[in-house]
Design a protein around this motif. Structure first.
Motif, PDB file in Angstrom:
ATOM      1  N   ASP B  68       0.830  -1.202   0.000  1.00  0.00           N
ATOM      2  CA  ASP B  68       0.000   0.000   0.000  1.00  0.00           C
ATOM      3  C   ASP B  68       0.871   1.262   0.000  1.00  0.00           C
ATOM      4  O   ASP B  68       1.561   1.545   0.987  1.00  0.00           O
ATOM      5  CB  ASP B  68      -0.891  -0.033   1.252  1.00  0.00           C
ATOM      6  CG  ASP B  68      -1.742   1.222   1.394  1.00  0.00           C
ATOM      7  OD1 ASP B  68      -1.738   2.069   0.472  1.00  0.00           O
ATOM      8  OD2 ASP B  68      -2.406   1.351   2.446  1.00  0.00           O
ATOM      9  N   PRO B  69       0.843   2.036  -1.110  1.00  0.00           N
ATOM     10  CA  PRO B  69       1.665   3.256  -1.151  1.00  0.00           C
ATOM     11  C   PRO B  69       1.401   4.195   0.027  1.00  0.00           C
ATOM     12  O   PRO B  69       2.338   4.832   0.515  1.00  0.00           O
ATOM     13  CB  PRO B  69       1.261   3.907  -2.477  1.00  0.00           C
ATOM     14  CG  PRO B  69       0.798   2.782  -3.329  1.00  0.00           C
ATOM     15  CD  PRO B  69       0.132   1.812  -2.375  1.00  0.00           C
ATOM     16  N   ALA B  70       0.160   4.286   0.492  1.00  0.00           N
ATOM     17  CA  ALA B  70      -0.150   5.202   1.598  1.00  0.00           C
ATOM     18  C   ALA B  70       0.542   4.739   2.883  1.00  0.00           C
ATOM     19  O   ALA B  70       1.107   5.548   3.630  1.00  0.00           O
ATOM     20  CB  ALA B  70      -1.662   5.291   1.807  1.00  0.00           C
ATOM     21  N   PHE B  71       0.515   3.434   3.128  1.00  0.00           N
ATOM     22  CA  PHE B  71       1.227   2.917   4.298  1.00  0.00           C
ATOM     23  C   PHE B  71       2.728   3.153   4.164  1.00  0.00           C
ATOM     24  O   PHE B  71       3.395   3.591   5.096  1.00  0.00           O
ATOM     25  CB  PHE B  71       0.948   1.419   4.484  1.00  0.00           C
ATOM     26  CG  PHE B  71       1.750   0.825   5.621  1.00  0.00           C
ATOM     27  CD1 PHE B  71       1.252   0.793   6.905  1.00  0.00           C
ATOM     28  CD2 PHE B  71       3.038   0.322   5.399  1.00  0.00           C
ATOM     29  CE1 PHE B  71       2.005   0.273   7.958  1.00  0.00           C
ATOM     30  CE2 PHE B  71       3.805  -0.200   6.433  1.00  0.00           C
ATOM     31  CZ  PHE B  71       3.276  -0.222   7.716  1.00  0.00           C
ATOM     32  N   ARG B  72       3.252   2.837   2.966  1.00  0.00           N
ATOM     33  CA  ARG B  72       4.707   3.004   2.776  1.00  0.00           C
ATOM     34  C   ARG B  72       5.126   4.447   2.993  1.00  0.00           C
ATOM     35  O   ARG B  72       6.147   4.731   3.619  1.00  0.00           O
ATOM     36  CB  ARG B  72       5.111   2.536   1.376  1.00  0.00           C
ATOM     37  CG  ARG B  72       4.981   1.028   1.182  1.00  0.00           C
ATOM     38  CD  ARG B  72       5.704   0.558  -0.070  1.00  0.00           C
ATOM     39  NE  ARG B  72       5.181   1.134  -1.279  1.00  0.00           N
ATOM     40  CZ  ARG B  72       4.448   0.475  -2.188  1.00  0.00           C
ATOM     41  NH1 ARG B  72       4.129  -0.805  -2.006  1.00  0.00           N
ATOM     42  NH2 ARG B  72       4.030   1.080  -3.270  1.00  0.00           N
ATOM     43  N   ARG B  73       4.314   5.388   2.474  1.00  0.00           N
ATOM     44  CA  ARG B  73       4.603   6.816   2.638  1.00  0.00           C
ATOM     45  C   ARG B  73       4.665   7.168   4.130  1.00  0.00           C
ATOM     46  O   ARG B  73       5.552   7.873   4.582  1.00  0.00           O
ATOM     47  CB  ARG B  73       3.476   7.588   1.954  1.00  0.00           C
ATOM     48  CG  ARG B  73       3.814   8.939   1.486  1.00  0.00           C
ATOM     49  CD  ARG B  73       2.905   9.392   0.346  1.00  0.00           C
ATOM     50  NE  ARG B  73       1.508   9.033   0.501  1.00  0.00           N
ATOM     51  CZ  ARG B  73       0.764   8.477  -0.461  1.00  0.00           C
ATOM     52  NH1 ARG B  73       1.282   8.219  -1.647  1.00  0.00           N
ATOM     53  NH2 ARG B  73      -0.494   8.180  -0.242  1.00  0.00           N
ATOM     54  N   MET B  74       3.683   6.676   4.874  1.00  0.00           N
ATOM     55  CA  MET B  74       3.626   6.939   6.313  1.00  0.00           C
ATOM     56  C   MET B  74       4.866   6.373   7.009  1.00  0.00           C
ATOM     57  O   MET B  74       5.497   7.039   7.834  1.00  0.00           O
ATOM     58  CB  MET B  74       2.361   6.304   6.879  1.00  0.00           C
ATOM     59  CG  MET B  74       2.253   6.321   8.382  1.00  0.00           C
ATOM     60  SD  MET B  74       0.733   5.472   8.935  1.00  0.00           S
ATOM     61  CE  MET B  74       1.257   3.746   8.974  1.00  0.00           C
ATOM     62  N   TRP B  75       5.218   5.133   6.645  1.00  0.00           N
ATOM     63  CA  TRP B  75       6.306   4.472   7.378  1.00  0.00           C
ATOM     64  C   TRP B  75       7.676   5.010   6.963  1.00  0.00           C
ATOM     65  O   TRP B  75       8.622   5.000   7.754  1.00  0.00           O
ATOM     66  CB  TRP B  75       6.232   2.954   7.189  1.00  0.00           C
ATOM     67  CG  TRP B  75       6.788   2.237   8.377  1.00  0.00           C
ATOM     68  CD1 TRP B  75       8.069   1.799   8.539  1.00  0.00           C
ATOM     69  CD2 TRP B  75       6.093   1.914   9.581  1.00  0.00           C
ATOM     70  NE1 TRP B  75       8.214   1.219   9.776  1.00  0.00           N
ATOM     71  CE2 TRP B  75       7.025   1.279  10.441  1.00  0.00           C
ATOM     72  CE3 TRP B  75       4.785   2.097  10.034  1.00  0.00           C
ATOM     73  CZ2 TRP B  75       6.674   0.824  11.714  1.00  0.00           C
ATOM     74  CZ3 TRP B  75       4.439   1.646  11.306  1.00  0.00           C
ATOM     75  CH2 TRP B  75       5.371   1.018  12.123  1.00  0.00           C
ATOM     76  N   LEU B  76       7.785   5.474   5.744  1.00  0.00           N
ATOM     77  CA  LEU B  76       9.050   6.022   5.246  1.00  0.00           C
ATOM     78  C   LEU B  76       9.510   7.193   6.099  1.00  0.00           C
ATOM     79  O   LEU B  76      10.714   7.458   6.206  1.00  0.00           O
ATOM     80  CB  LEU B  76       8.850   6.488   3.794  1.00  0.00           C
ATOM     81  CG  LEU B  76       9.987   6.303   2.806  1.00  0.00           C
ATOM     82  CD1 LEU B  76      10.344   4.836   2.665  1.00  0.00           C
ATOM     83  CD2 LEU B  76       9.586   6.854   1.448  1.00  0.00           C
ATOM     84  N   ARG B  77       8.545   7.900   6.667  1.00  0.00           N
ATOM     85  CA  ARG B  77       8.902   9.065   7.488  1.00  0.00           C
ATOM     86  C   ARG B  77       9.838   8.663   8.632  1.00  0.00           C
ATOM     87  O   ARG B  77      10.698   9.434   9.061  1.00  0.00           O
ATOM     88  CB  ARG B  77       7.619   9.697   8.048  1.00  0.00           C
ATOM     89  CG  ARG B  77       7.796  11.129   8.497  1.00  0.00           C
ATOM     90  CD  ARG B  77       6.617  11.576   9.332  1.00  0.00           C
ATOM     91  NE  ARG B  77       6.415  10.657  10.439  1.00  0.00           N
ATOM     92  CZ  ARG B  77       5.225  10.258  10.871  1.00  0.00           C
ATOM     93  NH1 ARG B  77       4.134  10.684  10.302  1.00  0.00           N
ATOM     94  NH2 ARG B  77       5.138   9.409  11.884  1.00  0.00           N
ATOM     95  N   ARG B  78       9.654   7.431   9.123  1.00  0.00           N
ATOM     96  CA  ARG B  78      10.529   6.975  10.212  1.00  0.00           C
ATOM     97  C   ARG B  78      11.980   6.876   9.755  1.00  0.00           C
ATOM     98  O   ARG B  78      12.900   7.211  10.505  1.00  0.00           O
ATOM     99  CB  ARG B  78      10.075   5.593  10.698  1.00  0.00           C
ATOM    100  CG  ARG B  78       8.725   5.636  11.369  1.00  0.00           C
ATOM    101  CD  ARG B  78       8.192   4.220  11.557  1.00  0.00           C
ATOM    102  NE  ARG B  78       6.890   4.240  12.192  1.00  0.00           N
ATOM    103  CZ  ARG B  78       6.661   3.810  13.435  1.00  0.00           C
ATOM    104  NH1 ARG B  78       7.638   3.285  14.136  1.00  0.00           N
ATOM    105  NH2 ARG B  78       5.455   3.873  13.946  1.00  0.00           N
ATOM    106  N   ILE B  79      12.180   6.387   8.540  1.00  0.00           N
ATOM    107  CA  ILE B  79      13.554   6.283   8.029  1.00  0.00           C
ATOM    108  C   ILE B  79      14.120   7.681   7.841  1.00  0.00           C
ATOM    109  O   ILE B  79      15.274   7.950   8.189  1.00  0.00           O
ATOM    110  CB  ILE B  79      13.575   5.491   6.705  1.00  0.00           C
ATOM    111  CG1 ILE B  79      12.879   4.134   6.885  1.00  0.00           C
ATOM    112  CG2 ILE B  79      15.007   5.309   6.222  1.00  0.00           C
ATOM    113  CD1 ILE B  79      12.783   3.317   5.588  1.00  0.00           C
TER     114      ILE B  79
END
Lengths: 233, 233
Positions: B68-79
């Motif tokens: 899910d691109p929306a989930f990935r976008r959200m989680w990428l912020r952590r990196i």
């Protein structure tokens, strides 16, 4: 065997990649020559979306392989490019608009409806390569981007000429890749030449790039088998 | 067994996590009570950096698990938070400044010099859990962040009071986590409660969180064994 000089190594990568790149594939040549039917072009767009959808996944696997925050920061940009900074942006979204522009139902494409099994196998094999091999090989497998900017420019011209039924605005994905792929390829080639300093690692990088060209080729093989060129309708 | 209601499920996660969280560990309690020697505090900072360095790696593995691109976008912020938007920024950089503020040589900490084997094993086990388990379990294992904001606030107070030889500016990592960990935990709990809708998946999520508390606990066990509390110098 002694290591190739950086210049000779880059030249080998270019040669091995260029001669196997999917622009030589009959289905791809038919596409750019305007010989695909509407159905064939649609099925290319639909099946290729499965490949596109694997890109941020394999790029996240590459990020996870690196111990270097500077490399991760550089590579993360690729995921951001594909997924967008917010909803409604990014490369995957642009590809879904391309699908709509080609007359396909967006939701069905997003669900991978009608993706050919052999297309899945090839694309999944690419993700597996990235997951299981070294960071160097994973990055080297991305070097097909060397050839992408030129191909994207030719594709935009060919589609505008031969497939005028597709709204020109839906070609935004190809347009975005002309400059982006160049930057991505420069990053990747810089990393690969810096890391592959022995003949053994140079050969591994070349083998990974060749494997990647096989993935792209297999995708088109599957399409050509399912939707034969110049078939009597 | 029927599924827990979302409220009961969150309450179970909080309970199971809270009772095993590393703030109960003797080494951690000694740290906040001002009973660590300079050497012990330095070794905590040094060893904990190995844990910190695994965070962007496990987060990239989580991104790679999502479709899910929306989930990935959200989680990428952590990196992005850990690696920074450019060089000299981000959580890992802040931790290296903490190490310098604690009198450790930055380069040695960045190289993981002196990291205890058991600390490596525990942190690597965390990365392995994320790599090998479901997306749900991988995300659930991050839920120790529930408890982080409160702990960070208490830590800043405790360190300023008990270890005045550490420059207050080097506590920037802890300060940044007070608000950030709250946002991260909210994202994660929203995902976990939405995905874990059967008792089986709820139990998997709880087990993953417990395993994560064991990782943090094992890190402190290793420190306490190597650098015993209240030892006669």
């Amino acid at each position: 065997m002694t290591a190739l000089s950086p210049e000779a190594f880059v030249e080998r990568l270019r040669q091995e990649g260029a001669q196997r790149y999917h622009d030589h594939h009959p289905f791809h040549q038919a596409m750019h020559a305007g010989r695909l039917t509407r159905k064939q072009l649609q099925e290319w767009v639909r099946n290729r979306y499965y490949y596109q959808s694997r890109i941020p996944i394999k790029d996240a696997l590459i990020v996870a392989k690196s111990e270097d925050p500077a490399f991760r920061r550089m590579w993360l940009r690729r995921i951001r490019d594909q997924d967008g900074e917010q909803g409604g942006e990014g490369g995957l979204e642009k590809w879904l608009r391309l699908a709509e522009g080609a007359g396909l139902p967006r939701a069905a494409v997003a669900r991978f409806d009608g993706v050919l099994p052999a297309v899945r196998f090839a694309c999944d094999a690419y993700v597996d390569l990235v997951r299981s091999r070294s960071l160097l090989e994973a990055v080297a497998s991305s070097l097909t981007e060397f050839f992408a900017p030129d191909l994207m420019s030719r594709r935009i011209d060919a589609w505008e000429q031969h497939y005028p039924w597709i709204d020109g605005a839906s070609l935004a994905y190809f347009r975005s890749r002309v400059t982006r792929a160049k930057l991505d390829a420069d990053d990747a080639i810089g990393f690969v030449t810096a890391m592959a300093t022995t003949r053994e690692t140079q050969d591994q990088a070349i083998a990974a790039l060749i494997r990647k060209t096989e993935v792209l080729w297999a995708l088109l093989d599957a399409l050509q088998l399912a939707y034969p060129l110049d078939a009597i309708p």
